[in-house]
Design an enzyme around this catalytic site. Structure first.
Site, PDB file in Angstrom:
ATOM      1  N   SER A 135       0.713  -1.156   0.035  1.00  6.46           N
ATOM      2  CA  SER A 135       0.290  -0.259   0.013  1.00  6.46           C
ATOM      3  C   SER A 135       1.190   1.280  -0.242  1.00  6.46           C
ATOM      4  O   SER A 135       1.648   1.189   0.989  1.00  6.46           O
ATOM      5  CB  SER A 135      -0.782  -0.115   1.604  1.00  6.46           C
ATOM      6  OG  SER A 135      -1.733   0.944   1.291  1.00  6.46           O
ATOM      7  N   LYS A 161      -1.192  -1.192  -4.604  1.00  7.53           N
ATOM      8  CA  LYS A 161      -2.595  -0.247  -4.543  1.00  7.53           C
ATOM      9  C   LYS A 161      -1.414   1.239  -4.413  1.00  7.53           C
ATOM     10  O   LYS A 161      -1.243   1.651  -3.406  1.00  7.53           O
ATOM     11  CB  LYS A 161      -3.136  -1.040  -2.730  1.00  7.53           C
ATOM     12  CG  LYS A 161      -3.997   0.574  -1.485  1.00  7.53           C
ATOM     13  CD  LYS A 161      -4.797  -0.830  -0.936  1.00  7.53           C
ATOM     14  CE  LYS A 161      -4.744   0.231   0.650  1.00  7.53           C
ATOM     15  NZ  LYS A 161      -5.618  -0.686   1.428  1.00  7.53           N
ATOM     16  N   LYS A 163      -3.228   4.736  -2.689  1.00  3.27           N
ATOM     17  CA  LYS A 163      -4.161   5.947  -1.790  1.00  3.27           C
ATOM     18  C   LYS A 163      -4.700   7.107  -2.677  1.00  3.27           C
ATOM     19  O   LYS A 163      -3.851   7.955  -3.240  1.00  3.27           O
ATOM     20  CB  LYS A 163      -3.605   6.161  -0.874  1.00  3.27           C
ATOM     21  CG  LYS A 163      -3.340   5.265   0.720  1.00  3.27           C
ATOM     22  CD  LYS A 163      -4.450   4.686   0.993  1.00  3.27           C
ATOM     23  CE  LYS A 163      -4.154   4.097   2.065  1.00  3.27           C
ATOM     24  NZ  LYS A 163      -5.587   3.883   2.821  1.00  3.27           N
ATOM     25  N   ASP A 189      -7.360   2.698  -3.041  1.00  4.90           N
ATOM     26  CA  ASP A 189      -8.033   3.214  -1.582  1.00  4.90           C
ATOM     27  C   ASP A 189      -8.312   4.511  -1.142  1.00  4.90           C
ATOM     28  O   ASP A 189      -7.334   5.224  -1.061  1.00  4.90           O
ATOM     29  CB  ASP A 189      -6.970   2.500  -1.269  1.00  4.90           C
ATOM     30  CG  ASP A 189      -8.170   2.055   0.718  1.00  4.90           C
ATOM     31  OD1 ASP A 189      -9.350   2.808   0.754  1.00  4.90           O
ATOM     32  OD2 ASP A 189      -6.940   1.469   1.315  1.00  4.90           O
ATOM     33  N   GLU A 214     -11.167   0.533  -3.771  1.00  2.00           N
ATOM     34  CA  GLU A 214     -11.477   0.180  -1.831  1.00  2.00           C
ATOM     35  C   GLU A 214     -11.990   1.946  -1.257  1.00  2.00           C
ATOM     36  O   GLU A 214     -11.115   2.590  -1.609  1.00  2.00           O
ATOM     37  CB  GLU A 214     -10.431   0.022  -1.151  1.00  2.00           C
ATOM     38  CG  GLU A 214     -10.083  -0.753  -0.094  1.00  2.00           C
ATOM     39  CD  GLU A 214      -8.779  -0.725   0.610  1.00  2.00           C
ATOM     40  OE1 GLU A 214      -7.906  -0.903  -0.157  1.00  2.00           O
ATOM     41  OE2 GLU A 214      -8.823  -1.254   1.641  1.00  2.00           O
ATOM     42  N   ASP A 239     -14.053  -1.769   3.203  1.00  2.00           N
ATOM     43  CA  ASP A 239     -12.799  -1.612   4.353  1.00  2.00           C
ATOM     44  C   ASP A 239     -13.320  -1.514   5.672  1.00  2.00           C
ATOM     45  O   ASP A 239     -14.108  -1.974   5.947  1.00  2.00           O
ATOM     46  CB  ASP A 239     -11.794  -1.483   4.242  1.00  2.00           C
ATOM     47  CG  ASP A 239     -10.617  -0.803   5.192  1.00  2.00           C
ATOM     48  OD1 ASP A 239     -10.872  -1.290   6.158  1.00  2.00           O
ATOM     49  OD2 ASP A 239      -9.878  -0.283   5.034  1.00  2.00           O
ATOM     50  N   LYS A 263      -9.905  -6.760   8.252  1.00  2.00           N
ATOM     51  CA  LYS A 263      -8.680  -6.782   8.619  1.00  2.00           C
ATOM     52  C   LYS A 263      -8.885  -7.097  10.463  1.00  2.00           C
ATOM     53  O   LYS A 263      -9.810  -7.505  10.951  1.00  2.00           O
ATOM     54  CB  LYS A 263      -8.504  -5.401   9.142  1.00  2.00           C
ATOM     55  CG  LYS A 263      -7.856  -4.568   8.035  1.00  2.00           C
ATOM     56  CD  LYS A 263      -8.636  -3.229   7.956  1.00  2.00           C
ATOM     57  CE  LYS A 263      -7.258  -1.923   7.020  1.00  2.00           C
ATOM     58  NZ  LYS A 263      -7.477  -0.669   6.840  1.00  2.00           N
ATOM     59  N   GLY A 291      -4.160  -4.203   5.789  1.00  5.61           N
ATOM     60  CA  GLY A 291      -2.899  -3.888   6.665  1.00  5.61           C
ATOM     61  C   GLY A 291      -3.352  -2.725   8.137  1.00  5.61           C
ATOM     62  O   GLY A 291      -4.068  -1.513   7.366  1.00  5.61           O
TER      63      GLY A 291
HETATM   64  O1  OSB Z   1      -6.961   1.576   4.299  1.00  2.00           O
HETATM   65  O2  OSB Z   1      -6.411   0.157   4.191  1.00  2.00           O
HETATM   66  C1  OSB Z   1      -6.418   0.951   4.760  1.00  2.00           C
HETATM   67  C2  OSB Z   1      -2.843   2.295   6.446  1.00  2.00           C
HETATM   68  C3  OSB Z   1      -3.323   2.679   7.502  1.00  2.00           C
HETATM   69  C4  OSB Z   1      -5.336   3.007   7.844  1.00  2.00           C
HETATM   70  C5  OSB Z   1      -5.524   2.285   6.603  1.00  2.00           C
HETATM   71  C6  OSB Z   1      -5.383   1.937   5.876  1.00  2.00           C
HETATM   72  C7  OSB Z   1      -4.025   1.240   5.219  1.00  2.00           C
HETATM   73  C8  OSB Z   1      -3.370   0.457   4.362  1.00  2.00           C
HETATM   74  C9  OSB Z   1      -2.535  -0.116   4.820  1.00  2.00           C
HETATM   75  O3  OSB Z   1      -3.663   1.197   3.415  1.00  2.00           O
HETATM   76  C10 OSB Z   1      -1.309   0.277   5.318  1.00  2.00           C
HETATM   77  C11 OSB Z   1      -0.428  -1.024   5.146  1.00  2.00           C
HETATM   78  O4  OSB Z   1      -0.237  -1.500   6.348  1.00  2.00           O
HETATM   79  O5  OSB Z   1       0.298  -1.764   4.970  1.00  2.00           O
HETATM   80 MG    MG Z   2      -8.743   0.453   3.578  1.00  8.52          MG
END
Ligand code: OSB
Ligand code: MG
Length: 370
Positions: A135, A161, A163, A189, A214, A239, A263, A291
């Site tokens: 991510s 992935k 953001k 995401d 996501e 999520d 999660k 994660g």
């Molecule tokens: O939405 O998956 C999420 C990290 C912090 C808060 C929300 C999310 C995330 C991530 C995962 O995208 C990051 C990781 O642990 O690899």
């Molecule tokens: Mg997410």
């Protein structure tokens, strides 16, 4: 097994680099680590909330409060035959899933160690190796994210992935597709940053052949997501919206998503995660493991969970080095080949926990004897 001692620590660890989502920018990890002792073994749990309530309503302070006031006193001195008893014991508590998961996952680790099996085996996992993804957070410029994508593609991660947030979405995806081509397994995401007013914009992502989008809409919604999914070719993955088995069933029955991110913290631990996994498998919904910037303990819990058979999409279960210069488990979680993690075969989480590193990062500690 009898739980004869429980230790709580609050641990703060420096991230290699800040991680930015549509809702917050994180610079360090601040979590509770719980050690559950029984029959001469120790099981470990790690909380997944952040310092502030912007992913969900829990925070590291509320986790500490719940552990200290309710969960640890209920468990200390208790005879536990199977870890499924823990989610049943705490089922009357409303929410606080991440607090419950912190101690529930520790009891699963302890149970597996007492049985002399790996956590994966104890859970019914079937995989020895996992294809994993990564991510990638928001950066000041599209170019900076593209450079990070390149770095992780070079490490062989099987799914990328990124953001997104309003104003940092189509341009980013377009730049990544132009540089890496259409065959890169790519998803986005949004962490709830859009509304139904953004349907045209989200539809404009369809031609980019994303694996999924996501959580585009509100953190507590499944109705608008169903309306959006009817408009989109790209699969929606939920999520934030999925906290319980019932949430997963409702979302599937409404058509709110075609994929679910599980999660451990958000659903209250392994027992509930397994139930959601099994339901999704029955209904033909693939799942993957999300994660929360975990240290080694939480990371190894995620590895064990991801070894269940319906985790068919690479999750956010990257190597320790993704976030940490140094980890609390020895050896750290490392790729065995590009983009591949091994599922440990040793008992419990399968790696040692380095108490010295934990001590170094511990800012508060509390022990409860039975
Ligand atoms: O939405 O998956 C999420 C990290 C912090 C808060 C929300 C999310 C995330 C991530 C995962 O995208 C990051 C990781 O642990 O690899
Ligand atoms: Mg997410």
């Amino acid at each position: 097994m009898k739980i004869d001692r429980i230790t709580l620590r609050r641990v703060q660890a420096p991230l290699k680099a800040p991680f930015e989502t549509s809702f917050i920018r994180m610079e360090k990890k601040d979590c509770a680590i719980v050690s559950v002792h029984g029959d001469g073994a120790t099981g470990y749990g790690e909380s997944t909330a952040f310092s502030a309530p912007y992913y969900n309503e829990e925070t590291t302070d509320t986790i500490w409060y719940m552990l200290e006031q309710y969960l640890v006193p209920a468990l200390a001195g208790r005879e536990v035959a199977h870890p499924d008893e823990i989610s049943a014991l705490f089922a009357p508590i409303r929410r606080h899933h991440m607090a419950i998961a912190t101690i529930e996952t520790a009891v699963w680790d302890l149970y597996a160690k007492r049985e002399g099996v790996s956590l994966s085996q104890a859970l019914g996992g079937t995989k020895q190796e996992l294809d994993v993804g990564v991510s990638i957070g928001i950066e000041p410029t599209v170019e900076a994210v593209v450079r990070n994508v390149e770095r992780f593609v070079e490490q062989g991660y099987k799914r990328i992935k990124v953001k997104i947030k309003p104003g940092f979405d189509i341009r980013l995806v377009d730049a990544i597709r132009r540089k890496f081509g259409d065959s890169l397994p790519l998803m986005v995401d949004a962490n709830s940053a859009y509304t139904l007013a953004d349907v045209p914009l989200l539809k404009a992502l369809d031609p980019y052949n994303l694996m999924m989008i996501e959580q585009p809409l509100a953190h507590d919604d499944i109705v608008d997501h169903a309306a959006l999914q009817r408009e989109l070719r790209t699969p929606i993955c939920l999520d934030e919206s999925i906290h319980t088995l019932a949430d997963a069933r409702h979302a599937i029955e409404l058509g709110s998503c075609r994929i679910i991110n599980i999660k451990l913290g958000r659903v209250g631990g392994f027992t509930n995660a397994k139930k959601i996994h099994d339901l999704c498998m029955e209904r033909g919904i693939p799942v993957w493991c999300g994660g929360m910037l975990e240290l080694g303990i939480g990371r190894l819990h995620n590895v064990a969970l991801s070894s269940l058979s319906n985790f068919t999409i690479p999750g956010d279960v990257s190597a320790s080095s993704r976030f940490w210069e140094r980890d609390v488990v020895v050896p750290e979680v490392d790729l065995i080949r590009p983009g591949v993690l091994a599922v440990p075969t040793g008992s419990g989480i399968g790696h040692e926990v380095c108490e010295r590193t934990l001590d170094e990062w511990t800012v508060a500690k509390l022990t409860r004897d039975a």
